[in-house]
Write a protein that holds these residues in place. Structure first.
Motif: not given
Length: 285
Positions: A21-42
């Motif tokens: 699958d692609l969406d939310r499995t391999l590729i992600y929209s901005s809303a689905a990124l869920q970056l869980a690290v500080p901005d400097a480490e993104a």
């Protein structure tokens, strides 16, 4: 004209078929990124889809390199509920896949063209095994409340979906729709702001199995995050699902399906590493 693909020579064909699958499995929209690290480490992101002059979908640059390697060493088959037009907006890194599955298995693309023989087989199954699109679409429109319904669409004349204001959607509406649809041979899936109604015979797994037959693949790997991916994961020899999404929300599991440790775009990277590891093990065994 039907595209004829000769069976692969077992001595030279890739051992592994990867249907993801692609969406939310391999590729992600901005809303689905869920970056869980500080901005400097993104992680650095690569845009793989632009729509209406705006960037829409991403993967990490590390994931891009992994996907490039995967596409060169396996039969990599993008497998999506997107229409052919929507799939065409995506530009994945690496060589263009020989095969792709669109419209939840309604279209099997071979070198970018929909296989007509496959189209006929799908149409025959839909006519014989489930209620018509017209009946289901009429029910969707009658049951939906204009207060939260934003759009109604038909995809490839195969299935329908609604775009809704998710916070305003009644809690049991999707469950009730799913029960109604099930008695008519249809499946319902809620993904983000979209509610899909898809014929039961229209499956990603059937199309994946057809590609496996044509390529002589000895091992099938799969990944996906939604209920529409469940049949694909069950049909594969090994499978992965992200720790987010509809399957995660419902607690879906299978003995041969693993759950990622990561969520969001990092889960996509983890899935690609697992694909490469499993394919490597198959080559060396």
């Amino acid at each position: 004209m039907t595209t004829q693909v000769p069976s692969a020579d077992p001595a030279t064909a890739p051992v592994t078929l990867v249907a993801s699958d692609l969406d939310r499995t391999l590729i992600y929209s901005s809303a689905a990124l869920q970056l869980a690290v500080p901005d400097a480490e993104a992680p650095r992101l690569l845009c793989v889809e632009v729509y209406d002059h705006k960037p829409l979908s991403y993967l990490t640059e590390t994931a891009a390199a992994l996907l490039d390697e995967l596409a060169r060493t396996t039969v990599f088959v993008p497998t999506t509920t997107r229409t052919r037009e929507q799939y065409g907006r995506i530009h994945l890194p690496g060589p263009a896949p020989r095969f792709a599955i669109c419209a939840n298995g309604g279209h099997l693309l071979v070198d970018g063209e929909s296989d007509r023989d496959w189209q006929r087989r799908v149409a025959r199954r839909l006519a014989e095994e489930c209620a018509s699109l017209a009946e289901v679409r009429a029910h969707l429109l009658a049951a939906a409340d204009p207060a939260w319904l934003l759009k109604e669409r038909v995809a490839e004349d195969l299935f329908a979906y609604l775009v809704v204001e998710r916070p305003m959607l009644p809690e049991d509406w999707v469950k009730e729709l799913g029960e109604w649809a099930l008695t008519r041979g249809w499946t319902v899936s809620l993904q983000g702001r979209k509610i899909y109604a898809v014929p039961g015979p229209l499956t990603k797994s059937a199309a994946m199995n057809e590609v496996a037959r044509r390529t002589g693949a000895a091992l099938t790997l799969a990944a996906g995050d939604s209920l529409l991916d469940a049949d694909l994961l069950l049909a594969a020899d090994r499978a992965w699902r992200p720790a987010h999404g509809e399957l995660a929300d419902t607690g879906w599991s299978a003995p041969h399906a693993e759950v990622t440790a990561e969520r969001g775009v990092a889960a996509g990277e983890e899935i690609l590493r697992n694909f490469l590891r499993a394919a490597g093990e198959a080559r060396s065994s």
